[in-house]
Design a protein around this motif. Structure first.
Motif, PDB file in Angstrom:
ATOM      1  N   GLU A 196       0.811  -1.223   0.000  1.00 48.85           N
ATOM      2  CA  GLU A 196       0.000   0.000   0.000  1.00 48.85           C
ATOM      3  C   GLU A 196       0.846   1.275   0.000  1.00 48.85           C
ATOM      4  O   GLU A 196       0.559   2.229  -0.728  1.00 48.85           O
ATOM      5  N   ARG A 197       1.919   1.287   0.759  1.00 43.63           N
ATOM      6  CA  ARG A 197       2.764   2.481   0.852  1.00 43.63           C
ATOM      7  C   ARG A 197       3.616   2.656  -0.405  1.00 43.63           C
ATOM      8  O   ARG A 197       3.707   3.749  -0.960  1.00 43.63           O
ATOM      9  N   LEU A 198       4.253   1.578  -0.835  1.00 39.38           N
ATOM     10  CA  LEU A 198       5.113   1.675  -2.018  1.00 39.38           C
ATOM     11  C   LEU A 198       4.305   2.002  -3.266  1.00 39.38           C
ATOM     12  O   LEU A 198       4.805   2.675  -4.181  1.00 39.38           O
ATOM     13  N   TRP A 213      13.187  13.272  -9.474  1.00 41.53           N
ATOM     14  CA  TRP A 213      12.849  12.689  -8.182  1.00 41.53           C
ATOM     15  C   TRP A 213      14.085  12.437  -7.321  1.00 41.53           C
ATOM     16  O   TRP A 213      15.159  12.107  -7.824  1.00 41.53           O
ATOM     17  N   THR A 214      13.892  12.551  -6.029  1.00 38.40           N
ATOM     18  CA  THR A 214      14.908  12.119  -5.059  1.00 38.40           C
ATOM     19  C   THR A 214      14.275  11.046  -4.180  1.00 38.40           C
ATOM     20  O   THR A 214      13.044  10.920  -4.097  1.00 38.40           O
ATOM     21  N   VAL A 215      15.125  10.282  -3.499  1.00 40.36           N
ATOM     22  CA  VAL A 215      14.618   9.248  -2.594  1.00 40.36           C
ATOM     23  C   VAL A 215      13.780   9.895  -1.487  1.00 40.36           C
ATOM     24  O   VAL A 215      12.736   9.361  -1.088  1.00 40.36           O
ATOM     25  N   ALA A 216      14.203  11.063  -1.026  1.00 39.38           N
ATOM     26  CA  ALA A 216      13.465  11.748   0.048  1.00 39.38           C
ATOM     27  C   ALA A 216      12.054  12.123  -0.404  1.00 39.38           C
ATOM     28  O   ALA A 216      11.085  11.974   0.359  1.00 39.38           O
ATOM     29  N   ALA A 222       5.302   8.118   0.023  1.00 39.83           N
ATOM     30  CA  ALA A 222       4.902   6.847   0.634  1.00 39.83           C
ATOM     31  C   ALA A 222       4.634   6.973   2.129  1.00 39.83           C
ATOM     32  O   ALA A 222       4.255   5.984   2.770  1.00 39.83           O
ATOM     33  N   ALA A 223       4.815   8.176   2.689  1.00 40.64           N
ATOM     34  CA  ALA A 223       4.635   8.425   4.123  1.00 40.64           C
ATOM     35  C   ALA A 223       5.514   7.504   4.957  1.00 40.64           C
ATOM     36  O   ALA A 223       5.083   6.911   5.953  1.00 40.64           O
ATOM     37  N   PHE A 229      11.866   3.626   3.656  1.00 41.29           N
ATOM     38  CA  PHE A 229      11.396   3.552   2.271  1.00 41.29           C
ATOM     39  C   PHE A 229      12.442   2.898   1.381  1.00 41.29           C
ATOM     40  O   PHE A 229      12.122   1.998   0.593  1.00 41.29           O
ATOM     41  N   PHE A 230      13.699   3.321   1.495  1.00 37.94           N
ATOM     42  CA  PHE A 230      14.755   2.778   0.632  1.00 37.94           C
ATOM     43  C   PHE A 230      14.895   1.270   0.828  1.00 37.94           C
ATOM     44  O   PHE A 230      14.952   0.514  -0.145  1.00 37.94           O
ATOM     45  N   GLU A 231      14.922   0.830   2.084  1.00 38.80           N
ATOM     46  CA  GLU A 231      15.087  -0.603   2.368  1.00 38.80           C
ATOM     47  C   GLU A 231      13.883  -1.400   1.884  1.00 38.80           C
ATOM     48  O   GLU A 231      14.034  -2.458   1.271  1.00 38.80           O
TER      49      GLU A 231
END
Length: 298
Positions: A196-198, A213-216, A222-223, A229-231
């Protein structure tokens, strides 16, 4: 918001090649050689045994749908062993009416509708990377209806049947992919969409492929915290977020170069590169050919 599944199917440009009914009675078996292209089957009546090379045999029954993204060698049979009939689908492609195995008289113990399709896209490996080697869905009324309509369209050859077949196969693929988001898919987009988040980040990424886009930023969509999030993305999708974004940008770029007649600088801008030279270097490294040569040769 973009729909990643629709984008995948649009890039693949699938079309049906053939579809025909396979039935069996008594003790029977049919052994198919490797086909290498996606094959599908829906069981219309009864039940039988499907043994795909490299996988445990599975019992399939009326209402079951099976999709083999690469169609390796497999055996379809009754539950009592019998000497198999050998068929090479590249030599005997089907589409010639019902093919009966075992006893020829009387109502069959099993009837199925099977077929195959091709992709106009040069990159059909995209589908293979998304789905498990064997997609098995039990009792999906929508898949039953879609496959039956594929069979009818193939058999009737009415005006407009090429267009109808391609649309039906697109819907069939999306239904199969939807069924795989729940956990049977290998690491990749489909499994990510099942989270759901991803899914929030993936949809944002696909909606604005040109955004830097950045990872942040994706973690915020994705909250989730950046590290979480990265992992989670890397574990679920199989690659880090920026690597996934690069790969998807290159898929879009290949399609634009091959089909839309845009020049390299226009394609670079569409997929988020401010510099044509930077895009060309990234494309060449990822695809193995410069974009200008890819546009000429596909």
């Amino acid at each position: 918001m973009s729909d990643p599944l629709s984008e995948v199917v649009r890039l693949l440009h699938p079309r049906a090649v053939f579809a025909n009914v396979i039935s069996g009675k008594g003790n029977w078996a049919v052994r198919y050689a490797e086909y290498g292209q996606p094959g599908f089957c829906i069981v219309l009546e009864g039940r039988c045994l499907l043994a795909v090379d490299g996988h445990e045999p599975i019992a399939i029954a009326a209402g079951d749908f099976v999709l083999l993204p690469t169609t390796p060698p497999f055996t379809l049979s009754s539950f009592v062993p019998a000497p198999p009939v050998f068929i090479d689908p590249k030599v005997v492609p089907g589409g010639d009416g019902e093919r009966r195995h075992g006893e020829q008289e009387g109502p069959p113990d099993m009837r199925s509708l099977g077929g195959a399709f091709l992709f106009d896209s040069a990159d059909s490996g995209l589908l293979v990377s998304l789905l498990p080697e064997v997609v098995h869905v039990r009792g999906s009324q929508r898949l039953i209806q879609l496959v039956q309509m594929v069979g009818e369209e193939y058999a009737d050859q009415k005006p407009g049947h090429d267009f109808m077949l391609s649309r039906l196969v697109e819907m069939l693929l999306i239904e199969a992919m939807r069924s795989s988001t729940a956990g049977s898919a290998p690491p990749g987009m489909l499994r990510g969409l099942g989270d759901e988040r991803l899914a929030l980040a993936l949809k944002q990424m696909h909606a604005r492929i040109d955004r830097p886009w950045t990872v942040a930023q994706l973690a915020k969509a994705a909250a989730l915290s950046r590290s979480t999030f990265f992992e989670r993305f890397t574990r679920t999708v199989g690659v880090p977020p920026m690597e996934y974004l690069l790969a998807w940008r290159m898929e879009i770029a290949k399609d634009l170069l091959r089909r839309d007649g845009l020049n390299v600088s226009e394609v670079a801008e569409r997929v988020g590169y401010g510099s044509t030279s930077t895009f060309s270097v990234a494309f060449s490294r990822h695809v193995g050919r410069p974009p200008s040569r890819y546009a000429r040769t596909g």
